[in-house]
Design a protein around this motif. Structure first.
Motif, PDB file in Angstrom:
ATOM      1  N   ILE A 142       0.957  -1.397   0.295  1.00  0.00           N
ATOM      2  CA  ILE A 142       0.743  -0.230   0.213  1.00  0.00           C
ATOM      3  C   ILE A 142       0.972   1.446   0.125  1.00  0.00           C
ATOM      4  N   THR A 143       2.589   1.627   1.192  1.00  0.00           N
ATOM      5  CA  THR A 143       2.448   2.265   1.178  1.00  0.00           C
ATOM      6  C   THR A 143       3.442   2.964  -0.390  1.00  0.00           C
ATOM      7  N   GLU A 144       3.798   1.112  -0.691  1.00  0.00           N
ATOM      8  CA  GLU A 144       4.232   1.198  -2.220  1.00  0.00           C
ATOM      9  C   GLU A 144       4.044   2.174  -3.114  1.00  0.00           C
ATOM     10  N   PHE A 145       2.754   1.795  -3.463  1.00  0.00           N
ATOM     11  CA  PHE A 145       2.179   1.622  -4.607  1.00  0.00           C
ATOM     12  C   PHE A 145       1.077   2.159  -4.512  1.00  0.00           C
ATOM     13  N   HIS A 146      -0.014   2.426  -4.236  1.00  0.00           N
ATOM     14  CA  HIS A 146      -1.159   2.800  -3.964  1.00  0.00           C
ATOM     15  C   HIS A 146      -1.433   3.784  -4.688  1.00  0.00           C
ATOM     16  N   ASP A 147      -1.981   4.763  -5.897  1.00  0.00           N
ATOM     17  CA  ASP A 147      -1.749   5.845  -5.838  1.00  0.00           C
ATOM     18  C   ASP A 147      -4.028   5.740  -5.678  1.00  0.00           C
ATOM     19  N   GLY A 148      -4.058   6.984  -5.096  1.00  0.00           N
ATOM     20  CA  GLY A 148      -5.684   6.480  -3.973  1.00  0.00           C
ATOM     21  C   GLY A 148      -6.101   7.947  -5.301  1.00  0.00           C
ATOM     22  N   SER A 149      -5.420   9.604  -5.490  1.00  0.00           N
ATOM     23  CA  SER A 149      -6.035  10.132  -6.757  1.00  0.00           C
ATOM     24  C   SER A 149      -7.156   9.498  -8.049  1.00  0.00           C
ATOM     25  N   ARG A 150      -7.469  10.773  -8.314  1.00  0.00           N
ATOM     26  CA  ARG A 150      -8.336  10.209  -9.329  1.00  0.00           C
ATOM     27  C   ARG A 150      -7.543  10.097 -11.387  1.00  0.00           C
ATOM     28  N   LEU A 151      -8.373   9.412 -11.699  1.00  0.00           N
ATOM     29  CA  LEU A 151      -7.749   8.763 -12.583  1.00  0.00           C
ATOM     30  C   LEU A 151      -6.631   7.552 -12.100  1.00  0.00           C
ATOM     31  N   SER A 152      -6.240   7.701 -10.948  1.00  0.00           N
ATOM     32  CA  SER A 152      -4.680   6.303 -11.197  1.00  0.00           C
ATOM     33  C   SER A 152      -4.811   5.782 -11.815  1.00  0.00           C
ATOM     34  N   MET A 153      -4.028   5.050 -12.142  1.00  0.00           N
ATOM     35  CA  MET A 153      -2.856   3.430 -12.686  1.00  0.00           C
ATOM     36  C   MET A 153      -2.989   2.865 -11.601  1.00  0.00           C
ATOM     37  N   LEU A 154      -3.224   3.023 -10.616  1.00  0.00           N
ATOM     38  CA  LEU A 154      -3.292   1.751  -9.564  1.00  0.00           C
ATOM     39  C   LEU A 154      -3.382   1.481  -8.458  1.00  0.00           C
ATOM     40  N   ARG A 155      -4.660   1.031  -8.397  1.00  0.00           N
ATOM     41  CA  ARG A 155      -5.141   1.432  -6.537  1.00  0.00           C
ATOM     42  C   ARG A 155      -5.051  -0.418  -6.223  1.00  0.00           C
ATOM     43  N   MET A 156      -4.677  -0.217  -5.076  1.00  0.00           N
ATOM     44  CA  MET A 156      -3.834  -1.314  -4.178  1.00  0.00           C
ATOM     45  C   MET A 156      -5.593  -1.898  -3.232  1.00  0.00           C
ATOM     46  N   SER A 157      -6.685  -3.511  -3.011  1.00  0.00           N
ATOM     47  CA  SER A 157      -7.033  -3.804  -2.785  1.00  0.00           C
ATOM     48  C   SER A 157      -5.881  -4.937  -1.780  1.00  0.00           C
ATOM     49  N   LEU A 158      -6.520  -5.061  -0.413  1.00  0.00           N
ATOM     50  CA  LEU A 158      -5.904  -6.794   0.343  1.00  0.00           C
ATOM     51  C   LEU A 158      -7.048  -7.767  -0.187  1.00  0.00           C
ATOM     52  N   GLY A 159      -6.349  -9.308   0.213  1.00  0.00           N
ATOM     53  CA  GLY A 159      -7.363  -9.795   0.421  1.00  0.00           C
ATOM     54  C   GLY A 159      -7.046 -11.461   0.735  1.00  0.00           C
ATOM     55  N   PRO A 160      -6.925 -11.716   1.705  1.00  0.00           N
ATOM     56  CA  PRO A 160      -6.830 -12.988   2.124  1.00  0.00           C
ATOM     57  C   PRO A 160      -7.351 -14.296   1.454  1.00  0.00           C
ATOM     58  N   ALA A 161      -6.843 -15.167   0.425  1.00  0.00           N
ATOM     59  CA  ALA A 161      -7.426 -16.295  -0.105  1.00  0.00           C
ATOM     60  C   ALA A 161      -9.285 -16.190   0.041  1.00  0.00           C
ATOM     61  N   SER A 162      -9.046 -16.989   0.953  1.00  0.00           N
ATOM     62  CA  SER A 162     -10.457 -17.195   0.955  1.00  0.00           C
ATOM     63  C   SER A 162     -10.870 -17.480   2.179  1.00  0.00           C
TER      64      SER A 162
END
Ligand SMILES: [Zn+2]
Length: 521
Positions: A201-221
């Motif tokens: 999140i801290t390295e890659f997430h870009d929350g700005s409008r029209l961002s090219m990369l946003r993170m999500s978190l997802g424990p598998a199941s």
């Protein structure tokens, strides 16, 4: 170091684009609707003007740096894929007659052989296939991190081809010794998973409008993690605006039995217990959601990623999409794992979604335009981007795709409704003729371009196959690869090199797997 490994974001576009004389434009915008003889003007990375060509302001027509001829084309907003596992693209056509749990148990040992390089190659295969079939934004759920694999490997691939990307840092923590279905050897420690989630999140997430990369978190199941990890991931995501939560839910009958046996209740109480019952969550499959669970999804604005090819391939069932839509649940589409659907095309998923809702005897089970809406706006909403993606309208991201319908036998005789032809006439209308993402031309006349001038080729050639060897090579190896790179067209994506790498890594991944485990019949 790790940011180098993930590649670099692409510089903003410097050219304005006019797409003129579009035969049919399906904007997916409520006010604009479908427009014949249309034009689109793109300034930088934003759509500035959409309308009839006869209304095009002359200053825009004179201003464009790039002019694309849309005659004979159907244009749409770029398709949005909301569930995928791109690391699985090198293991297609395996475990052919298994249901989900048996399929997973066959493939875990194969995926355990993955390295940084093989994940990169596999992800590129998936992305190239998605781009050429009209997808412009995709999520990708990477939930296994064997050897030197990192989420960075998938981000590097997205940047190499210019895909708008929503990576999901997944994870598995509960192996068989803790009641899960995965071998203990392929799971991670929960503290390590959470630490890497926050790093991503801290390295890659870009929350700005029209961002090219946003993170999500997802424990598998729920079958591979503890409730504690689900809760910790939810609380971590909510510290960062725009970071969302995604995982699998209610995929088949085995899932119902597993949940009831372990917890004594069904999916509704489960997602509430782990704090995943909010509007920042979207779940894949949901084949087995009952009426009250669908009502909860609708009330809380929780999204569904419908994956019909995977659901039928694994004999999971048919998701109640008609009922979901009627109850007000947002439904997007997903191609799911590249080896449970064995193909990565959202139009193929939209077509199958439509056919499956009619298979029970209702000819109005799902309409063409409803299915297209799921592939565009439904997907954008799942990713929290309903005001930015999924529509061709002023102010929206410059993500548009054009399918040529006048030069394919499959579309002959479709004058009555060329938009519907994309779903009704062919299982896959690709390759897309034009794809523009963030204002950059990514597919030009059916040819995939290389966003980073094929720098990725060096990575593929330098990397060694064997597990444990370094993913980046010595200086001499780099020099050798650089010489090879100069021989390829820097602008056109080097598909031949990718296919060769895919073949090589696909063979090495299955080298130790027995015939019986492969499940051929
Ligand atoms: Zn999945």
């Amino acid at each position: 170091m790790s940011s180098h490994r993930a590649g670099a974001p692409r510089p903003p576009p410097t050219s304005d684009i006019l797409i003129r004389d579009i035969s049919h434009l399906a904007t997916q915008n409520d006010d604009l609707g479908e427009i014949a003889n249309a034009g689109i003007f793109i300034r930088g990375n934003v759509i500035e003007w959409v309308g009839k060509m006869s209304k095009l302001p002359s200053e825009l027509s004179e201003h464009a740096d790039i002019v694309i001829n849309g005659e004979g084309h159907v244009f749409l907003p770029g398709l949005v894929n909301t569930h995928a596992h791109m690391f699985q693209a090198l293991n297609r056509c395996m475990a052919q007659d298994q249901q989900l749990h048996g399929w997973l148990k066959t493939l875990y040992p194969v995926w355990a052989q993955h390295t940084s390089t093989s994940v990169f190659v596999s992800t590129l295969v998936s992305m190239a296939e998605l781009l050429l079939s009209g997808c412009t934004t995709s999520s990708d759920h990477l939930y296994m991190y064997p050897n030197d694999v990192k989420l960075d490997d998938t981000i590097r691939a997205a940047r190499a081809v210019g895909l708008r990307f929503h990576p999901v840092r997944g994870g598995m923590s509960a192996g068989m010794s803790r009641g899960g279905i995965a071998p203990d050897s392929v799971v991670e420690q929960e503290a390590d998973i959470l630490q890497d989630m926050e790093r991503c999140i801290t390295e890659f997430h870009d929350g700005s409008r029209l961002s090219m990369l946003r993170m999500s978190l997802g424990p598998a199941s729920q079958k591979t993690v503890t409730n504690e990890l689900m809760i910790s991931a939810a609380r971590l995501a909510r510290k960062y605006p725009g970071v969302r939560l995604h995982t699998h839910l209610a995929e088949n009958q085995e899932d119902i039995e597993y949940t009831e046996r372990l917890y004594g209740y069904r999916f509704g109480p489960y997602i509430s217990a782990v704090e995943w019952d909010q509007c920042d969550c979207w779940f894949a499959h949901c084949v087995k959601l009952n009426e009250s669970e669908r009502a909860l999804f609708s009330e809380r604005r929780i999204g569904v990623a419908h994956c019909p090819s995977s659901n039928t391939r694994l004999a999971s069932g048919i998701a109640p999409v008609r009922a979901m839509l009627d109850q007000g649940v947002n439904v997007g589409l997903g191609v799911d794992g590249a080896c449970s659907s064995d193909a990565q095309s959202l139009l193929a998923e939209a077509r199958l979604a439509l056919l499956l809702q009619r298979a029970g005897g209702d000819p109005r089970g799902l309409g063409v335009r409803e299915a297209l809406r799921m592939a565009t706006r439904g997907g954008a909403t799942n990713l929290g981007r309903q005001g930015e993606l999924g529509q061709v309208a002023p102010g929206f991201a410059a993500d548009v795709v054009g399918f040529k319908v006048t030069d394919k036998l499959a579309f002959a005789g479709t004058a009555a409704d060329p938009v519907a032809a994309l779903l009704l006439c062919a299982p896959d209308a690709g390759p897309v003729n034009w794809s523009i993402i963030d204002g950059h031309v990514v597919v030009r006349e059916g040819v995939l371009l290389a966003a980073d001038g094929n720098r990725w080729v060096r990575e593929v050639l330098v990397a060694r196959d064997a597990v444990g060897e370094a993913a980046t090579g010595s200086g001499a190896m780099v020099a050798e690869a650089a010489a090879t790179t100069e021989e390829v067209d820097a602008e056109v994506f080097d598909m031949a090199a990718l296919l060769a790498a895919a073949e090589r890594h696909s063979r090495s991944l299955v080298a130790g797997v027995s015939e019986a485990a492969l499940g051929r019949r």
